[in-house]
Enzyme design. Structure first.
Site, PDB file in Angstrom:
ATOM      1  N   PHE A 138       0.863  -1.186   0.000  1.00  0.00           N
ATOM      2  CA  PHE A 138       0.000   0.000   0.000  1.00  0.00           C
ATOM      3  C   PHE A 138       0.894   1.229   0.000  1.00  0.00           C
ATOM      4  O   PHE A 138       1.745   1.389   0.879  1.00  0.00           O
ATOM      5  CB  PHE A 138      -0.918   0.029   1.227  1.00  0.00           C
ATOM      6  CG  PHE A 138      -1.914   1.156   1.149  1.00  0.00           C
ATOM      7  CD1 PHE A 138      -3.073   1.029   0.391  1.00  0.00           C
ATOM      8  CD2 PHE A 138      -1.667   2.365   1.784  1.00  0.00           C
ATOM      9  CE1 PHE A 138      -3.972   2.085   0.276  1.00  0.00           C
ATOM     10  CE2 PHE A 138      -2.570   3.426   1.679  1.00  0.00           C
ATOM     11  CZ  PHE A 138      -3.724   3.280   0.924  1.00  0.00           C
ATOM     12  N   ASP A 223       9.412   2.538   1.543  1.00  0.00           N
ATOM     13  CA  ASP A 223       8.238   3.256   2.041  1.00  0.00           C
ATOM     14  C   ASP A 223       8.131   2.948   3.530  1.00  0.00           C
ATOM     15  O   ASP A 223       7.669   1.879   3.933  1.00  0.00           O
ATOM     16  CB  ASP A 223       6.983   2.781   1.284  1.00  0.00           C
ATOM     17  CG  ASP A 223       5.705   3.436   1.810  1.00  0.00           C
ATOM     18  OD1 ASP A 223       5.731   3.996   2.919  1.00  0.00           O
ATOM     19  OD2 ASP A 223       4.677   3.355   1.108  1.00  0.00           O
ATOM     20  N   LYS A 252       2.703   9.612   8.520  1.00  0.00           N
ATOM     21  CA  LYS A 252       2.025   9.113   9.724  1.00  0.00           C
ATOM     22  C   LYS A 252       2.592   9.724  11.011  1.00  0.00           C
ATOM     23  O   LYS A 252       2.300  10.858  11.324  1.00  0.00           O
ATOM     24  CB  LYS A 252       2.074   7.593   9.739  1.00  0.00           C
ATOM     25  CG  LYS A 252       1.113   6.988   8.694  1.00  0.00           C
ATOM     26  CD  LYS A 252       0.850   5.533   8.967  1.00  0.00           C
ATOM     27  CE  LYS A 252      -0.025   4.879   7.922  1.00  0.00           C
ATOM     28  NZ  LYS A 252      -1.440   5.111   8.101  1.00  0.00           N
TER      29      LYS A 252
HETATM   30  N1  PLP Z   1       2.474   4.057   2.532  1.00  0.00           N
HETATM   31  C1  PLP Z   1       2.165   3.234   3.538  1.00  0.00           C
HETATM   32  C2  PLP Z   1       3.097   2.102   3.868  1.00  0.00           C
HETATM   33  C3  PLP Z   1       0.986   3.406   4.266  1.00  0.00           C
HETATM   34  O1  PLP Z   1       0.683   2.555   5.257  1.00  0.00           O
HETATM   35  C4  PLP Z   1       0.129   4.479   3.929  1.00  0.00           C
HETATM   36  C5  PLP Z   1      -1.141   4.680   4.661  1.00  0.00           C
HETATM   37  O2  PLP Z   1      -1.651   3.828   5.321  1.00  0.00           O
HETATM   38  C6  PLP Z   1       0.499   5.321   2.882  1.00  0.00           C
HETATM   39  C7  PLP Z   1       1.670   5.091   2.216  1.00  0.00           C
HETATM   40  C8  PLP Z   1      -0.379   6.475   2.489  1.00  0.00           C
HETATM   41  O3  PLP Z   1      -0.273   7.479   3.454  1.00  0.00           O
HETATM   42  P1  PLP Z   1      -1.355   8.672   3.493  1.00  0.00           P
HETATM   43  O4  PLP Z   1      -2.651   8.072   3.885  1.00  0.00           O
HETATM   44  O5  PLP Z   1      -0.785   9.620   4.513  1.00  0.00           O
HETATM   45  O6  PLP Z   1      -1.382   9.263   2.126  1.00  0.00           O
END
Ligand code: PLP
Length: 399
Positions: A138, A223, A252
């Site tokens: 994700f 990520d 986050k």
């Molecule tokens: N990358 C990862 C690993 C995530 O867990 C998330 C959100 O859960 C995101 C990116 C996306 O982040 P945002 O919701 O702040 O755009």
């Protein structure tokens, strides 16, 4: 106004993009939040890992209030003191030499994808724009990060997808070797998959991914939107695996719940962005950076991360002990205070029952109950959560 009035107004005035719980949280202290009816909950969601210091943290609240009284926003037309100090702190404590600030995880990943493309474009390799990511990953909800996200359920309906992305099974080195070519700009990977169900890679996998990237001349991008900022007991999860990326994304927990994302990179890669190539009006503004400085200083303070590790081990041992006694638990997974149980049945009903019993947990990937408490959680609070979990599993006859 009553709670029901707010629910009605929510349906009338707010986009219907979320399946919301029928409660409204209005205040919190530490690991506890209270709803508009005065009910208290133990919070093992922590704003989906965005509140590492919990709620109402005095030093974070003071830093935000002090900065708000001085200057909230100025734009990146000017030098911004807390932004510079934050970039220094993050780079001094990571593989990276430079930081760029934005407002969310998706935006950070969007920046990383642009950076990888520009890096090879600058080298005359215009065909080298493909990004390989993992199935079940994700990375966000913008068009590029949706294309990067390896879950069709999020992508369906938003066709045509942005070209240049392919997905391989997480942990399968051979599949990755087959996918990476001279047209690959980067491999983008969560060191531990979060939304995909808290999946920890096999031993040595990330080191082998790094070797492959080196051999093929492409970038390795982590990520760490969910795994970063102390969540796993190290400031960044890559430290567990002894593998440094070329680029890393954060969001986050970085500013304790104030919206912020960050893109970190080595000098060599960061040099691909020059004035005019990437920007954000709000990114790195004084308020969010003051909040992030308070959070990062707290996480780096003496003994903080060691305590996260101890609490993570404690939570893990409690969950494993429970799994030995409850057949309904298929597996316990995670690192530090990013832990989960994978059930043999769907998990959503359990999280609702736990909420009714006063504990907030999140169900992801259908069968996975995910535990992401504030990093300041105590052993007593872990005991309390596990006791409620056990009683809920008992009522389901899961022995
Ligand atoms: N990358 C990862 C690993 C995530 O867990 C998330 C959100 O859960 C995101 C990116 C996306 O982040 P945002 O919701 O702040 O755009």
């Amino acid at each position: 106004m009553e709670l029901d009035d707010f629910k009605t107004m929510n349906m009338e005035y707010v986009f219907n993009t979320y399946g919301r719980a029928p409660i409204m949280l209005v205040e919190g202290t530490g690991c506890r939040v209270r709803d508009s009816l005065g009910r208290e909950y133990l919070d093992f969601v922590a704003g989906l890992a965005a509140c590492p210091l919990g709620h109402g943290h005095p030093r974070l609240a003071a830093a935000i209030a002090e900065q708000a009284g001085k200057l909230i926003h100025v734009s990146n037309l000017f030098h911004i003191e807390p932004q510079i100090l934050l970039a220094k702190l993050l780079t001094e404590n990571s593989f990276a030499n430079k930081a760029f600030f934005c407002n969310s995880g998706a935006e950070a990943n969007e920046g990383a994808i642009k950076l990888a493309r520009k890096y090879f474009h600058d080298r005359g390799q215009h065909e080298r724009y493909h990004i390989v990511t993992m199935e079940n990953s994700f990375h966000g909800r913008t068009l590029a990060t949706l294309a990067a996200t390896g879950q069709t359920k999020y992508r369906n309906g938003f066709e045509p997808h942005m070209p240049g992305f392919s997905h391989v099974p997480f942990g399968d080195l051979t599949a990755l070797q087959n996918a990476v070519s001279e047209r690959t700009a980067a491999v983008l990977i969560e060191p531990i998959q979060g939304e995909g169900g808290v999946r920890v890679p096999p031993d040595r996998y990330l080191a082998q991914v790094k070797e492959l990237c080196n051999r093929m001349g492409c970038l390795l991008m982590f990520d760490e939107v969910q795994t970063g900022m102390g969540r796993t007991g190290k400031l960044f999860a890559y430290e567990h695996f002894d593998v440094e990326p070329d680029v890393m994304t954060l969001a986050k927990g970085i500013a304790g719940g104030v919206p912020m994302g960050a893109l970190l990179a080595t000098d060599e890669v960061a040099a691909a962005f020059v004035p005019g190539t990437h920007a954000s009006t709000f990114g790195g503004n004084p308020l969010s950076c003051a909040a992030a400085l308070a959070v990062v200083r707290e996480i780096l303070s003496d003994g903080f991360l060691e305590k996260v590790q101890r609490r993570g081990d404690y939570l893990r041992s409690k969950l494993e002990h429970l799994a030995e006694r409850r057949d309904i638990i298929a597996e316990v997974r995670g690192v530090g205070l990013m832990q989960a149980i994978d059930l043999k049945v769907l998990g959503a009903d359990f999280s609702i029952k736990m909420r009714d019993a006063g504990v907030l947990v999140n169900c992801t990937s259908e069968t996975v109950l995910r535990f992401l408490p504030p990093l300041i959680v105590t052993e007593d609070e872990i005991d309390e959560m596990v006791a409620v979990l056990e009683s809920i599993l008992n009522t389901e006859g899961g022995a």
